[in-house]
Scaffold this motif. Structure first.
Motif, mmCIF file in Angstrom:
data_model
loop_
_atom_site.group_PDB
_atom_site.id
_atom_site.type_symbol
_atom_site.label_atom_id
_atom_site.label_comp_id
_atom_site.label_asym_id
_atom_site.label_seq_id
_atom_site.Cartn_x
_atom_site.Cartn_y
_atom_site.Cartn_z
ATOM 1 N N VAL A 45 10.554 -18.352 -8.624
ATOM 2 C CA VAL A 45 9.351 -17.680 -9.107
ATOM 3 C C VAL A 45 8.896 -18.436 -10.344
ATOM 4 N N LYS A 46 7.651 -18.915 -10.335
ATOM 5 C CA LYS A 46 7.106 -19.651 -11.479
ATOM 6 C C LYS A 46 5.945 -18.880 -12.066
ATOM 7 N N GLY A 47 5.780 -19.014 -13.370
ATOM 8 C CA GLY A 47 4.684 -18.352 -14.048
ATOM 9 C C GLY A 47 4.822 -18.517 -15.545
ATOM 10 N N GLU A 58 10.246 -19.886 -15.353
ATOM 11 C CA GLU A 58 10.812 -20.038 -14.012
ATOM 12 C C GLU A 58 12.056 -19.180 -13.859
ATOM 13 N N ARG A 88 0.340 -9.459 -9.380
ATOM 14 C CA ARG A 88 0.865 -10.701 -9.970
ATOM 15 C C ARG A 88 1.480 -10.479 -11.345
ATOM 16 N N ILE A 135 2.903 -14.037 -12.743
ATOM 17 C CA ILE A 135 3.483 -14.767 -11.610
ATOM 18 C C ILE A 135 2.432 -15.689 -11.017
ATOM 19 N N ASP A 136 2.722 -17.003 -11.041
ATOM 20 C CA ASP A 136 1.799 -18.002 -10.508
ATOM 21 C C ASP A 136 2.162 -18.443 -9.104
ATOM 22 N N SER A 137 3.470 -18.571 -8.817
ATOM 23 C CA SER A 137 3.872 -19.021 -7.487
ATOM 24 C C SER A 137 5.267 -18.506 -7.144
ATOM 25 N N VAL A 138 5.491 -18.418 -5.835
ATOM 26 C CA VAL A 138 6.783 -18.013 -5.297
ATOM 27 C C VAL A 138 7.096 -18.985 -4.171
ATOM 28 N N ALA A 139 8.301 -19.559 -4.201
ATOM 29 C CA ALA A 139 8.662 -20.537 -3.170
ATOM 30 C C ALA A 139 10.104 -20.335 -2.742
ATOM 31 N N SER A 175 7.326 -7.497 -10.091
ATOM 32 C CA SER A 175 7.909 -7.827 -8.794
ATOM 33 C C SER A 175 9.259 -7.140 -8.646
#
Length: 94
Positions: free
Chosen positions: A47-49, A35, A17, A70-74, A20
């Motif tokens: 990619v958010k974090g 972001e 995390r 990195i908190d989230s990937v959408a 990437s």
């Protein structure tokens, strides 16, 4: 002469995390510390974090190296994003 479009393979690798590697990237649409929005072969990738950085960008190879927390990937469909922005612009200029 026939034009050929070559589609790149898309790969997303996240290590601990923190780092990437994204391949199959067509464009970086926006980025800040919280972001990053990428246009990939498989759609829009968000990619958010926190403390996010684009360390290396090679659009010729279609590769991006990211670092940070990195908190989230959408993913979202590129056509849907295009429609939303198109609707926003059409509303603004009515």
């Amino acid at each position: 002469m026939e034009e050929r479009t070559v589609s790149k393979n898309h790969k997303l690798v996240i290590n601990n995390r923190k780092n990437s590697l994204v391949t199959g990237v067509n464009d970086v649409l926006s980025f800040d510390l919280n972001e990053i929005l990428l246009e990939t072969e498989q759609g829009m990738l968000m990619v958010k974090g926190s403390d996010l950085h684009v360390n290396r960008l090679s659009l010729e190879k279609g590769e991006v190296d990211l670092s940070g927390n990195i908190d989230s990937v959408a993913y979202s469909d590129m056509k849907a994003v295009g429609k939303q922005s198109e609707n926003l612009f059409s509303k603004l200029f009515r």
